[in-house]
Every structure is written in C-alpha cells, then in structure tokens.
Design a protein around this motif. Sequence first.
Motif, PDB file in Angstrom:
ATOM      1  N   LEU A  56      14.947   7.860  14.527  1.00  0.00           N
ATOM      2  CA  LEU A  56      14.612   8.020  13.124  1.00  0.00           C
ATOM      3  C   LEU A  56      13.426   8.972  12.971  1.00  0.00           C
ATOM      4  CD1 LEU A  56      14.590   5.228  10.469  1.00  0.00           C
ATOM      5  CD2 LEU A  56      12.777   6.904  10.526  1.00  0.00           C
ATOM      6  N   ARG A  57      12.454   8.856  13.853  1.00  0.00           N
ATOM      7  CA  ARG A  57      11.274   9.709  13.712  1.00  0.00           C
ATOM      8  C   ARG A  57      11.526  11.141  14.168  1.00  0.00           C
ATOM      9  NH1 ARG A  57       7.031   7.414  14.442  1.00  0.00           N
ATOM     10  NH2 ARG A  57       7.740   5.273  14.580  1.00  0.00           N
ATOM     11  N   ASP A  58      12.713  11.425  14.725  1.00  0.00           N
ATOM     12  CA  ASP A  58      13.080  12.825  14.968  1.00  0.00           C
ATOM     13  C   ASP A  58      13.254  13.589  13.657  1.00  0.00           C
ATOM     14  OD1 ASP A  58      13.120  12.688  17.745  1.00  0.00           O
ATOM     15  OD2 ASP A  58      15.221  12.063  17.812  1.00  0.00           O
ATOM     16  N   LEU A  59      13.429  12.861  12.564  1.00  0.00           N
ATOM     17  CA  LEU A  59      13.673  13.495  11.267  1.00  0.00           C
ATOM     18  C   LEU A  59      12.398  13.944  10.578  1.00  0.00           C
ATOM     19  CD1 LEU A  59      16.343  11.008   9.855  1.00  0.00           C
ATOM     20  CD2 LEU A  59      16.706  13.046  11.261  1.00  0.00           C
ATOM     21  N   VAL A  60      11.248  13.550  11.110  1.00  0.00           N
ATOM     22  CA  VAL A  60       9.978  13.876  10.475  1.00  0.00           C
ATOM     23  C   VAL A  60       8.995  14.422  11.499  1.00  0.00           C
ATOM     24  CG1 VAL A  60      10.216  12.193   8.617  1.00  0.00           C
ATOM     25  CG2 VAL A  60       9.152  11.499  10.770  1.00  0.00           C
ATOM     26  N   VAL A  61       7.986  15.111  10.989  1.00  0.00           N
ATOM     27  CA  VAL A  61       6.837  15.523  11.783  1.00  0.00           C
ATOM     28  C   VAL A  61       5.670  14.643  11.363  1.00  0.00           C
ATOM     29  CG1 VAL A  61       5.231  17.379  12.335  1.00  0.00           C
ATOM     30  CG2 VAL A  61       7.672  17.884  12.003  1.00  0.00           C
ATOM     31  N   GLU A  62       5.081  13.979  12.307  1.00  0.00           N
ATOM     32  CA  GLU A  62       4.018  13.009  12.031  1.00  0.00           C
ATOM     33  C   GLU A  62       2.691  13.533  12.538  1.00  0.00           C
ATOM     34  OE1 GLU A  62       2.983   8.352  13.225  1.00  0.00           O
ATOM     35  OE2 GLU A  62       4.990   9.174  13.532  1.00  0.00           O
ATOM     36  N   THR A  63       1.690  13.491  11.704  1.00  0.00           N
ATOM     37  CA  THR A  63       0.340  13.871  12.103  1.00  0.00           C
ATOM     38  C   THR A  63      -0.616  12.749  11.723  1.00  0.00           C
ATOM     39  OG1 THR A  63      -0.031  15.013   9.992  1.00  0.00           O
ATOM     40  CG2 THR A  63       0.782  16.341  11.835  1.00  0.00           C
ATOM     41  N   THR A  64      -1.733  12.676  12.432  1.00  0.00           N
ATOM     42  CA  THR A  64      -2.719  11.625  12.186  1.00  0.00           C
ATOM     43  C   THR A  64      -4.099  12.246  12.035  1.00  0.00           C
ATOM     44  OG1 THR A  64      -1.404  10.098  13.549  1.00  0.00           O
ATOM     45  CG2 THR A  64      -3.670   9.457  13.051  1.00  0.00           C
ATOM     46  N   ASP A  65      -4.777  11.908  10.936  1.00  0.00           N
ATOM     47  CA  ASP A  65      -6.138  12.386  10.714  1.00  0.00           C
ATOM     48  C   ASP A  65      -7.105  11.685  11.656  1.00  0.00           C
ATOM     49  OD1 ASP A  65      -5.145  13.929   8.675  1.00  0.00           O
ATOM     50  OD2 ASP A  65      -5.786  12.546   7.061  1.00  0.00           O
ATOM     51  N   THR A  66      -8.317  12.204  11.706  1.00  0.00           N
ATOM     52  CA  THR A  66      -9.340  11.603  12.570  1.00  0.00           C
ATOM     53  C   THR A  66      -9.672  10.179  12.156  1.00  0.00           C
ATOM     54  OG1 THR A  66     -11.053  12.601  11.166  1.00  0.00           O
ATOM     55  CG2 THR A  66     -10.378  13.828  13.147  1.00  0.00           C
ATOM     56  N   GLY A  68      -7.469   8.084  11.225  1.00  0.00           N
ATOM     57  CA  GLY A  68      -6.297   7.264  11.493  1.00  0.00           C
ATOM     58  C   GLY A  68      -5.222   7.327  10.443  1.00  0.00           C
ATOM     59  N   THR A  69      -5.426   8.062   9.372  1.00  0.00           N
ATOM     60  CA  THR A  69      -4.423   8.184   8.312  1.00  0.00           C
ATOM     61  C   THR A  69      -3.219   8.971   8.818  1.00  0.00           C
ATOM     62  OG1 THR A  69      -6.140   8.137   6.606  1.00  0.00           O
ATOM     63  CG2 THR A  69      -3.964   8.965   5.963  1.00  0.00           C
ATOM     64  N   VAL A  70      -2.033   8.416   8.628  1.00  0.00           N
ATOM     65  CA  VAL A  70      -0.799   9.036   9.098  1.00  0.00           C
ATOM     66  C   VAL A  70      -0.168   9.832   7.962  1.00  0.00           C
ATOM     67  CG1 VAL A  70       1.520   8.606  10.017  1.00  0.00           C
ATOM     68  CG2 VAL A  70      -0.410   7.211  10.789  1.00  0.00           C
ATOM     69  N   HIS A  71       0.310  11.034   8.281  1.00  0.00           N
ATOM     70  CA  HIS A  71       1.001  11.869   7.309  1.00  0.00           C
ATOM     71  C   HIS A  71       2.364  12.261   7.852  1.00  0.00           C
ATOM     72  CE1 HIS A  71      -2.605  12.344   4.839  1.00  0.00           C
ATOM     73  NE2 HIS A  71      -3.284  12.556   5.961  1.00  0.00           N
ATOM     74  N   PHE A 280      -0.035  -3.329   0.977  1.00  0.00           N
ATOM     75  CA  PHE A 280      -0.213  -4.321   2.041  1.00  0.00           C
ATOM     76  C   PHE A 280       0.502  -3.901   3.313  1.00  0.00           C
ATOM     77  CE2 PHE A 280       1.716  -7.903   4.309  1.00  0.00           C
ATOM     78  CZ  PHE A 280       0.565  -8.495   4.816  1.00  0.00           C
ATOM     79  N   LEU A 281       1.759  -3.486   3.189  1.00  0.00           N
ATOM     80  CA  LEU A 281       2.521  -3.107   4.382  1.00  0.00           C
ATOM     81  C   LEU A 281       1.901  -1.906   5.079  1.00  0.00           C
ATOM     82  CD1 LEU A 281       6.165  -3.666   3.087  1.00  0.00           C
ATOM     83  CD2 LEU A 281       4.957  -5.020   4.820  1.00  0.00           C
ATOM     84  N   LYS A 282       1.397  -0.949   4.300  1.00  0.00           N
ATOM     85  CA  LYS A 282       0.692   0.182   4.902  1.00  0.00           C
ATOM     86  C   LYS A 282      -0.526  -0.297   5.680  1.00  0.00           C
ATOM     87  CE  LYS A 282       0.512   4.004   4.875  1.00  0.00           C
ATOM     88  NZ  LYS A 282       0.861   4.963   5.978  1.00  0.00           N
ATOM     89  N   ASN A 283      -1.278  -1.208   5.107  1.00  0.00           N
ATOM     90  CA  ASN A 283      -2.466  -1.725   5.785  1.00  0.00           C
ATOM     91  C   ASN A 283      -2.111  -2.495   7.051  1.00  0.00           C
ATOM     92  OD1 ASN A 283      -4.251  -0.650   3.914  1.00  0.00           O
ATOM     93  ND2 ASN A 283      -4.256  -2.486   2.623  1.00  0.00           N
TER      94      ASN A 283
END
Length: 454
Positions: A56-66, A68-71, A280-283
């Motif tokens: 599933l994550r092959d469909l997106v590009v994931e980056t993480t800020d310093t 810890g925030t995921v984009h 909540f789920l994000k946290n």
Amino acid sequence: PHIFFHSLLNDTSRAFDVSRLGQSGVDGFNAWMVTTGEFDQLIQTIYDAGYVYVRLRDLVVETTDTDGTVHFAPNTDLRLPEGKKAMVLSVDDLSYYHSYAAAGFPEKLVLDQDGKVKCLYVDADGNESIGDYDVVPRLETFLAAHPDGCYKGARGLLAMTGYNGVFGYRTDMDYLRQEHLMDDQRAWLNRHPDFDFDSEVAEAKKIADALKAEGWEFASHTWGHINPEWVGLEGLERDTERWKMNVAPIVGETDVFIFAFGADIGGYTPYTHDNALFSFLKNQGFSIFCGVDASVPYWVQTGSDFFRQARRNLDGYRMYYNPELVSDLFDAGKVLDKARPLPVPEQQPYHRGGGDVAQQEAEGGLEHIAQSAAADEDGHAQQAQGHVYPLGQGAVFRAQQRPRQEHEQHLQREGRPGCGHPQEGPHRRQGREQSGQHQLPRRDVFSLHTHHRL
C-alpha cells in the motif's frame, strides 16, 4: 485497486449447513466469504489480467520532519514491469474466531517443517492436516509458481482484531485473567484445560515473524471490531488501548488503520484535525486509513499528513448482486461456486440483531448489547430467536451518545455517508463529483463476529 477477503470457506457442506449453524450463520458466510475454489479462480484471473501485488505504501512518497510529523505525496514514479498493473490486497480478521469453529475454517496458523506459514485444519471427521486452507498460504503457493505476480516481494495487509486473540492463538489478556469472557470463550477454555497463555503468545509471535519474512504487513482492524463513529471517542480510546496492549506486542506497531464494518470517520472531503476521531488516531501513530467502496475501481485521497484508500470486497454478496462492479477483474458468473445457496441473502448494513437481549454489560459510558444465542457443549451455537451473528453470541456496541436513527439523520444533514444500501447512492456520487474526488468510501457491515467489547 485494493481488494480484500475474509477467511476462505473450505468445506461448503459445513459452512452452508443450516441445521448446524442456523440460517443467519449460513447467510453471513454466504454473503461475506469466498470458497477456496472461488479464490483460486480469482487470483488466477487477476494474475492473467496483468495485476501484480504492491505494498500500500508503494502508492505514496512518505517524508518525516525533524519533529516527527509525517507527510504524504502521491508516488508518481512507481515503475512496474511492462504490462503490469498495481493491486493492493488485504485480509480481514485473521484470528479464527470461536464463531468460525463449526463451519470448517482452519484451527490456526502454524509453521510447517520448512518454516512456511500454513494452516492446521480439522475435517468433518476430525482428521488433522496442515496445508493451504486460507488466503495466506494459498497465495504463497500461487506466487511461488508465479513469482512475477508481486512487486519486490509484496504480499498484502493483514487487518487484525484481538478480542479472540490472533491467528487462532488465544492471546488476549481476558483468557489469562478469565475476565469479561463470553460463553464461547469459556467453552473453549473448558475444552482446553492445559491452556498456557505464555505459550500461546510465543507461538503467535513466531507466526507474525514468519509472515513478515514472507512479505506480509499488519494493520489495526480495531481490537473489538468496532465502528469508531458508533462507539465515539471514549470507546475508540479504550479499544485502541486494548489493541496496543494485546495485538501490537505480537504483530508489531503499524500506522495502517483498516476500518471494521467498512466504516470511516469522515465523508469524501479530506480529514481535518477538527475531527476528534482522526486527531486521536493520528496521535496514536495511524496515518494510513482504508474504508470500503466497490462502486468504482479505485479511490485514493492524499492529505498532507494522511493517506486514504478505499477497498473492494470480493465475496458472495458482491459477485451475486453486483457482477458489473467486478467485471474489470473477473467474470463473476464463471467464478461463483455452484455450492452456494442462491440467492445470496441480502445483508442489511449495521444489523443490530433481534430477539432477546442475552447480556448487558456497562463499562465506562458504553452499553454492550449481546444478542440471544445458545452454545452447546461443543461450543457450536444454536439458532436463537431473531437475527444472530454466525455461530455465537453476536454482541455489538451501542453508543449512548446517539441512537442509530438520530445518528443517520445527523450524517445526512452533514452530507456524509450513512448506513444505507451497500452501494454508492446518488448523494454520495454527487458529492464526490463536486469535490473532484475519485470515489466515496462505502460503509458495509461484515457481521461475522461473536462479540465486540471494550
């Protein structure tokens, strides 16, 4: 596309035996499961059409800020072999619930002499065998013969609950403490006086590790197979705590949340942090969310800090009532097992059940309503008055905050999907077109669970 299955029907003579399971039990398995024969045809046809399984994550590009925030951003550079198309696969409820016991499902997942994940199966005569009796080992055997059917070793997502344990091992703490047990759990413990909780957990961890080695990944399907909007924030908090306490130590942490009942926590518009359930789920570390919608081939939505994908249920209900919705993948008329009782029963979303209330258990603001059902000494459920969930005491949650009808009216006023017929209604289609979204997640119900408690 993202397709999903429940566990496979191995023995239709047992799974469709009304005298053994009751009409509601047969109806549930008929609607929401596929047989092993149907599954074999489906995966062969999907392979022949040029689909390959991707993560599933092959469909997106994931980056993480310093911090810890995921984009997330769409992956526009997924380079599949020429002529191949991406397919995501998931499997729900790989726990072998007590409610499955009399219908010819496997007992549990085990490792064979080569360390491969297989199923322990007991036939109608009581004979044990180890083999390909469910989706995971059956697909593994298929891909061993067709290695070009997956992309870089991808398999699928296993959407796990925890209330009856995982993989057929009784790993929930309730079994150890013997607290909050339902009748089918007590019956199982009575039949297994040598039950060793630590051993069950250790064996389940071996299975999880072997599944990961084969390329499978895990998602939360909630601990108690709940709909977050029905139980509310308090219920979701308690359920998530139990998933992290009972399931995560075995399968590992995950950021994927696959909604039970084909539910969702929002409509076609992107999630926002004004949505308390999403916040909540994000946290809690969840960033990828999957609902259900079979009305179009695929639907995805990429937000700055989340990714959503709708799934398509491949089952008796879909093949019988909506063959046109799967015609891009296979010819349902050729796949449908002749052993299926026809017509496949219509299933009403969010079946609340009927008959007498068998159990009421209040815990922290939620009322737990169990349907009436009786279990014989073998743990096989007998048909009770009114609608019952297959093979057991079908307990569902009722949020005190809002009765169902009021909840439905509330959703309609907001222009959000309710609990109507399991197809995309005109209001959904119109909203999707106005918003520019590909598709609106559908809310189906999969009433195969003995109990859902917090």
